[in-house]
Design a protein around this motif. Sequence first.
Motif, short mmCIF file in Angstrom:
data_model
loop_
_atom_site.label_atom_id
_atom_site.label_comp_id
_atom_site.label_asym_id
_atom_site.label_seq_id
_atom_site.Cartn_x
_atom_site.Cartn_y
_atom_site.Cartn_z
N ASP A 8 0.82 -1.22 0.00
CA ASP A 8 0.00 0.00 0.00
C ASP A 8 0.85 1.27 0.00
O ASP A 8 0.64 2.19 0.79
N GLY A 9 1.85 1.30 -0.88
CA GLY A 9 2.66 2.49 -1.01
C GLY A 9 3.74 2.64 0.03
O GLY A 9 4.43 3.66 0.07
N ILE A 10 3.90 1.64 0.89
CA ILE A 10 4.95 1.68 1.93
C ILE A 10 6.06 0.73 1.52
O ILE A 10 5.81 -0.43 1.17
N GLY A 11 7.29 1.22 1.54
CA GLY A 11 8.42 0.41 1.12
C GLY A 11 8.82 -0.63 2.15
O GLY A 11 8.24 -0.73 3.24
N PRO A 12 9.84 -1.45 1.85
CA PRO A 12 10.26 -2.51 2.74
C PRO A 12 10.94 -1.98 4.00
O PRO A 12 11.49 -0.88 4.02
N THR A 13 10.88 -2.78 5.05
CA THR A 13 11.54 -2.45 6.31
C THR A 13 12.29 -3.67 6.84
O THR A 13 11.89 -4.81 6.57
N ALA B 79 5.17 13.85 -6.90
CA ALA B 79 6.14 12.95 -6.26
C ALA B 79 5.51 12.25 -5.06
O ALA B 79 5.81 11.09 -4.77
N LEU B 80 4.63 12.95 -4.35
CA LEU B 80 3.98 12.35 -3.18
C LEU B 80 3.06 11.21 -3.56
O LEU B 80 2.82 10.30 -2.77
N LEU B 81 2.51 11.28 -4.79
CA LEU B 81 1.55 10.27 -5.23
C LEU B 81 2.22 9.11 -5.95
O LEU B 81 1.56 8.12 -6.27
N GLU B 82 3.50 9.22 -6.22
CA GLU B 82 4.21 8.14 -6.91
C GLU B 82 4.36 6.91 -6.02
O GLU B 82 4.54 7.02 -4.81
N GLU B 83 4.28 5.75 -6.65
CA GLU B 83 4.53 4.51 -5.93
C GLU B 83 6.03 4.42 -5.62
O GLU B 83 6.87 4.85 -6.42
N PRO B 84 6.39 3.85 -4.45
CA PRO B 84 7.82 3.70 -4.15
C PRO B 84 8.47 2.74 -5.13
O PRO B 84 7.81 1.90 -5.73
N LYS B 85 9.75 2.92 -5.32
CA LYS B 85 10.50 2.07 -6.23
C LYS B 85 10.41 0.61 -5.80
O LYS B 85 10.49 0.30 -4.62
N ASP B 86 10.23 -0.27 -6.77
CA ASP B 86 10.13 -1.70 -6.48
C ASP B 86 11.52 -2.23 -6.10
O ASP B 86 12.43 -2.27 -6.93
#
Length: 238
Positions: A80-85, A183-190
């Motif tokens: 949901d638009g949150i990158g890995p942790t 930029a705020l609406l862009e999906e994070p890089k895969d």
Amino acid sequence: MAHHAPDRDEGSGGLFPASPQWRAVIGIVAVAVAGTVTAGLWVTGGLAPAAATGAEPGSEASNDMLTLTVHEATINPGEDGIGPTLDVRADLVSKDTRPFDVGALDRIITAELTPGGLETAQLEVVFTRYPEGYIFDIQPDMPEEVVLSWTLIEAGAEEEDGPLGELSGGLAGDPSDPLDLDALLEEPKDLSGLVAQEESATITVADAVFEEGFTDQTERWTATDETTGRFILPLDEG
């Protein structure tokens, strides 16, 4: 019957020769041997602190600030638009007599991944007893099971290059760096390909001192160059 004092010149009578010259030679040889042994231990790690070696999960590191016992590490792939942790489950006990800001942990506890296509950015702390809450302070002498959660970015990337960097620049009111809503609406890089390649996480706990800051008189916990614990954790599947 006459009694005579023992003649100290007869026989060796001791471990070292009486001659000062021979004693000097033995001393020089002993020092040389000791130096060779010390150098050998240094090269092989025999003189390295135990904390600098890779400790097993469940091992403990302690300094004047805290005691940390690490258990396991997982990479959460994000959604949901949150990158890995990188999420590390651990037991944490503060040894301070006052609450300290959770941001201080980011200066004392660091994490690295192997082989290292990803690197850690911001650290957040979650109490497992209160997983939805946001933690601001670590309370003194209160054992907590925590999840240390580091945001992951591609190695070599600048954290401020993402949407949050655009947001902070725009809010600062700098006309040369306006707020970029796109930029705020862009999906994070895969980053899933890099996530799949990571094999282990190394968690390092530095020694800590409570002292004034470099730029102000505010006292805070800061890291020293000494290490009190280093843990190599295999990465479980998230």
